[in-house]
Write a protein that holds these residues in place. Structure first.
Motif, PDB file in Angstrom:
ATOM      1  N   ILE A 129       0.828  -1.211   0.000  1.00 50.04           N
ATOM      2  CA  ILE A 129       0.000   0.000   0.000  1.00 50.04           C
ATOM      3  C   ILE A 129       0.858   1.254   0.000  1.00 50.04           C
ATOM      4  O   ILE A 129       0.442   2.318   0.471  1.00 50.04           O
ATOM      5  CB  ILE A 129      -0.958   0.014   1.213  1.00 50.04           C
ATOM      6  N   ALA A 130       2.064   1.169  -0.542  1.00 50.18           N
ATOM      7  CA  ALA A 130       2.967   2.312  -0.594  1.00 50.18           C
ATOM      8  C   ALA A 130       2.340   3.459  -1.362  1.00 50.18           C
ATOM      9  O   ALA A 130       1.547   3.261  -2.291  1.00 50.18           O
ATOM     10  CB  ALA A 130       4.283   1.904  -1.261  1.00 50.18           C
ATOM     11  N   ASP A 131       2.686   4.669  -0.977  1.00 52.37           N
ATOM     12  CA  ASP A 131       2.315   5.920  -1.663  1.00 52.37           C
ATOM     13  C   ASP A 131       0.913   6.433  -1.360  1.00 52.37           C
ATOM     14  O   ASP A 131       0.554   7.501  -1.854  1.00 52.37           O
ATOM     15  CB  ASP A 131       2.428   5.790  -3.193  1.00 52.37           C
ATOM     16  N   ARG A 132       0.097   5.723  -0.566  1.00 50.00           N
ATOM     17  CA  ARG A 132      -1.296   6.165  -0.480  1.00 50.00           C
ATOM     18  C   ARG A 132      -1.969   5.902   0.865  1.00 50.00           C
ATOM     19  O   ARG A 132      -3.184   6.085   0.987  1.00 50.00           O
ATOM     20  CB  ARG A 132      -2.127   5.505  -1.581  1.00 50.00           C
ATOM     21  N   ALA A 133      -1.237   5.508   1.889  1.00 53.83           N
ATOM     22  CA  ALA A 133      -1.855   5.174   3.175  1.00 53.83           C
ATOM     23  C   ALA A 133      -1.533   6.234   4.224  1.00 53.83           C
ATOM     24  O   ALA A 133      -0.407   6.739   4.301  1.00 53.83           O
ATOM     25  CB  ALA A 133      -1.379   3.810   3.660  1.00 53.83           C
ATOM     26  N   ARG A 134      -2.525   6.557   5.049  1.00 51.22           N
ATOM     27  CA  ARG A 134      -2.318   7.453   6.183  1.00 51.22           C
ATOM     28  C   ARG A 134      -1.501   6.737   7.254  1.00 51.22           C
ATOM     29  O   ARG A 134      -1.774   5.584   7.592  1.00 51.22           O
ATOM     30  CB  ARG A 134      -3.665   7.900   6.741  1.00 51.22           C
ATOM     31  N   ALA A 197      -4.312  -3.864  -0.423  1.00 55.18           N
ATOM     32  CA  ALA A 197      -4.230  -3.201  -1.725  1.00 55.18           C
ATOM     33  C   ALA A 197      -5.609  -3.071  -2.357  1.00 55.18           C
ATOM     34  O   ALA A 197      -5.923  -2.052  -2.989  1.00 55.18           O
ATOM     35  CB  ALA A 197      -3.290  -3.977  -2.646  1.00 55.18           C
ATOM     36  N   LEU A 198      -6.445  -4.082  -2.190  1.00 58.96           N
ATOM     37  CA  LEU A 198      -7.804  -4.026  -2.726  1.00 58.96           C
ATOM     38  C   LEU A 198      -8.668  -3.049  -1.938  1.00 58.96           C
ATOM     39  O   LEU A 198      -9.507  -2.342  -2.512  1.00 58.96           O
ATOM     40  CB  LEU A 198      -8.430  -5.417  -2.711  1.00 58.96           C
ATOM     41  N   VAL A 199      -8.476  -2.986  -0.625  1.00 56.72           N
ATOM     42  CA  VAL A 199      -9.254  -2.064   0.208  1.00 56.72           C
ATOM     43  C   VAL A 199      -8.926  -0.612  -0.141  1.00 56.72           C
ATOM     44  O   VAL A 199      -9.818   0.228  -0.286  1.00 56.72           O
ATOM     45  CB  VAL A 199      -8.992  -2.333   1.704  1.00 56.72           C
ATOM     46  N   LEU A 200      -7.645  -0.298  -0.271  1.00 53.79           N
ATOM     47  CA  LEU A 200      -7.252   1.083  -0.530  1.00 53.79           C
ATOM     48  C   LEU A 200      -7.403   1.504  -1.984  1.00 53.79           C
ATOM     49  O   LEU A 200      -7.502   2.692  -2.285  1.00 53.79           O
ATOM     50  CB  LEU A 200      -5.800   1.315  -0.079  1.00 53.79           C
ATOM     51  N   GLY A 201      -7.413   0.542  -2.877  1.00 53.07           N
ATOM     52  CA  GLY A 201      -7.535   0.867  -4.286  1.00 53.07           C
ATOM     53  C   GLY A 201      -6.195   1.249  -4.908  1.00 53.07           C
ATOM     54  O   GLY A 201      -5.164   1.303  -4.239  1.00 53.07           O
ATOM     55  N   ARG A 202      -6.228   1.549  -6.187  1.00 54.71           N
ATOM     56  CA  ARG A 202      -5.005   1.817  -6.940  1.00 54.71           C
ATOM     57  C   ARG A 202      -4.501   3.242  -6.717  1.00 54.71           C
ATOM     58  O   ARG A 202      -5.284   4.154  -6.486  1.00 54.71           O
ATOM     59  CB  ARG A 202      -5.241   1.563  -8.425  1.00 54.71           C
ATOM     60  N   ARG A 203      -3.205   3.411  -6.832  1.00 58.24           N
ATOM     61  CA  ARG A 203      -2.618   4.744  -6.775  1.00 58.24           C
ATOM     62  C   ARG A 203      -3.100   5.592  -7.944  1.00 58.24           C
ATOM     63  O   ARG A 203      -3.412   5.080  -9.027  1.00 58.24           O
ATOM     64  CB  ARG A 203      -1.088   4.652  -6.827  1.00 58.24           C
ATOM     65  N   HIS A 204      -3.138   6.893  -7.728  1.00 57.36           N
ATOM     66  CA  HIS A 204      -3.492   7.812  -8.809  1.00 57.36           C
ATOM     67  C   HIS A 204      -2.455   7.689  -9.922  1.00 57.36           C
ATOM     68  O   HIS A 204      -1.255   7.832  -9.692  1.00 57.36           O
ATOM     69  CB  HIS A 204      -3.521   9.247  -8.282  1.00 57.36           C
TER      70      HIS A 204
END
Length: 450
Positions: A129-134, A197-204
């Motif tokens: 989940i790199a680049d997009r998690a709090r 990865a599925l929970v957070l979705g894809r990076r922009h």
């Protein structure tokens, strides 16, 4: 591994010294992983990526000490499913205990060693989940995950029955062979990472914008530290300085080397180039595969296992583009797939001349052990995926797991941590910056905080 109890007089100082060193080696894997992962992300998120590893180190070891060890290695209270949650709260009762005569080492040191396994497993998940998690949400997730995902799986896989102590069901009823964590560490982290990865979705911009590693020098330095630490991870699991540890040290060395060559061969054939990222990734893939099988293979078997893992994982990292899930740093392609290769491979390549004394299909052992290995893989993979997914959804709903897209685009390091990894503004403008030198930014005057 049985619960260790006994008297201080039973200590073996040589074995204790080896486990102390092994603990330090496994701990070194955390900063190694931080460098490895940090180099693989874009420059605007390298600090956040490294902080997720260091955050997992801090949170997981505390939670493990308070309740995790008891869940994993307490006396079984649920038919092999869970250890007694109150038996060793805060490592209660382990200050003076040492040995039951099977492994003459301090129990509290064994608890720390197993806790560091938990740290590495949790930190591995963050790569998906790199680049997009709090960061705060990640800390909450990995703390709860330690208790509800890792500790039960560790009980199933690592907690062997001994005397009056009843351990986990996969180790004692199914007789799964997993010496150092192909299921509990590798498959567990890979399946958990896929769920998140599925929970957070894809990076922009995933699949459209280039998202290449920003610093391959860091990647290779981190990979080297991981390989070094892996000897403590695998050979330390022998819990003694003996022939078993020597065999495991050898198979670990050979599998890492063979994994490097396997991955590079695929790259050279497929792409025309052998890359530094491929060398580092292949080494890790070989080490992942040898983790469960390090005490079950001959030296030649470990070379075959490492090479196979390197080649299979080199192809598997492309699955995220085929199926559309964004596993940022290939936790699924390397750790889940590599863990499957290594754990299932025991059913084919294991030899009874190795320390675990099990024959695989290629050594006349029949299909029984392969079936046990497959069951262990399936159970751990499904459990880790489902529970991690539910936990991730809960954290998303309660705290908000995914950062805002504008913050993701502008740079997660600056937004979440008020820092940047590289002081490019200072280099380009000549303006002093609070990131230059050793002073913490919080101690600087407000006018310099820009």
């Amino acid at each position: 591994m049985p619960l260790l109890t006994g008297t201080p007089s039973a200590l073996d100082t040589g074995d204790t010294a080896w486990l102390l060193v092994s603990c330090a080696l496994v701990l070194l894997m955390a900063p190694g992983l931080a460098l490895f992962y940090g180099g693989m992300v874009r420059a605007k998120s390298v600090l956040n990526m490294m902080m997720m590893t260091f955050g997992a180190l801090a949170a997981a070891i505390i939670v493990w000490t308070v309740v995790g060890y008891s869940f994993a290695f307490g006396d079984d209270v649920g038919g092999g499913l869970l250890g007694s949650p109150l038996q060793h709260v805060g490592l209660h009762g382990l200050m003076a205990a040492s040995s039951n005569g099977v492994s003459p080492i301090p129990v509290i040191l064994f608890a720390v060693f197993q806790g560091l396994f938990c740290v590495i497993t949790g930190a591995l998940v963050s790569g998906a989940i790199a680049d997009r998690a709090r960061f705060g949400a990640w800390m909450a997730f990995v703390s709860v995950w330690t208790v509800v995902v890792y500790a039960p799986v560790a009980h199933w896989v690592f907690d062997a029955s001994s005397g009056s102590h009843v351990g986990g069901w996969l180790a004692n009823q199914v007789h799964l062979v997993d010496f150092a964590g192909g299921t509990a560490v590798e498959i567990c982290s890979g399946a958990s990472g896929l769920a998140l990865a599925l929970v957070l979705g894809r990076r922009h911009g995933f699949g459209k914008d280039p998202m290449r590693p920003h610093n391959l020098t860091l990647v290779m330095m981190g990979a080297g530290l991981l390989w070094f630490g892996w000897f403590g991870f695998n050979a330390g699991s022998a819990l003694a300085a003996n022939q078993k540890a020597a065999v495991i040290f050898t198979t670990t060395l050979l599998a890492g080397a063979a994994g490097t060559l396997g991955w590079l061969a695929v790259e050279r054939y497929r792409d025309g180039h052998a890359t530094s990222l491929g060398a580092a990734s292949g080494m890790v893939a070989g080490l992942v595969a040898i983790t469960p099988s390090c005490a079950s293979l001959s030296p030649l078997g470990s070379i075959a296992m490492g090479a196979l893992a390197g080649m299979v994982c080199a192809f598997a990292v492309g699955l995220k583009h085929r199926f559309g899930y964004d596993d940022s740093l290939d936790v699924v392609g390397v750790h889940l797939v590599g863990g499957l290769v290594g754990t299932l491979g025991i059913g084919f390549l294991a030899t009874a001349s190795a320390p675990t004394g099990v024959n695989g299909l290629l050594y006349g052992g029949g299909v029984g052990q392969l079936g046990r290995q497959a069951l262990g893989c399936l159970v751990v993979m499904v459990y880790a995926f489902v529970v991690s997914g539910v936990l991730g959804l809960a954290v998303e709903r309660l705290l908000g797991f995914r950062i805002h897209v504008d913050d993701e685009v502008s740079g997660i390091d600056l937004v979440l941590h008020a820092e940047t990894a590289y002081d490019l503004h200072h280099l380009s403008s000549g303006r002093p910056s609070f990131h230059h030198g050793l002073t913490h930014p919080a101690s600087q005057p407000p006018e310099r905080a820009g």
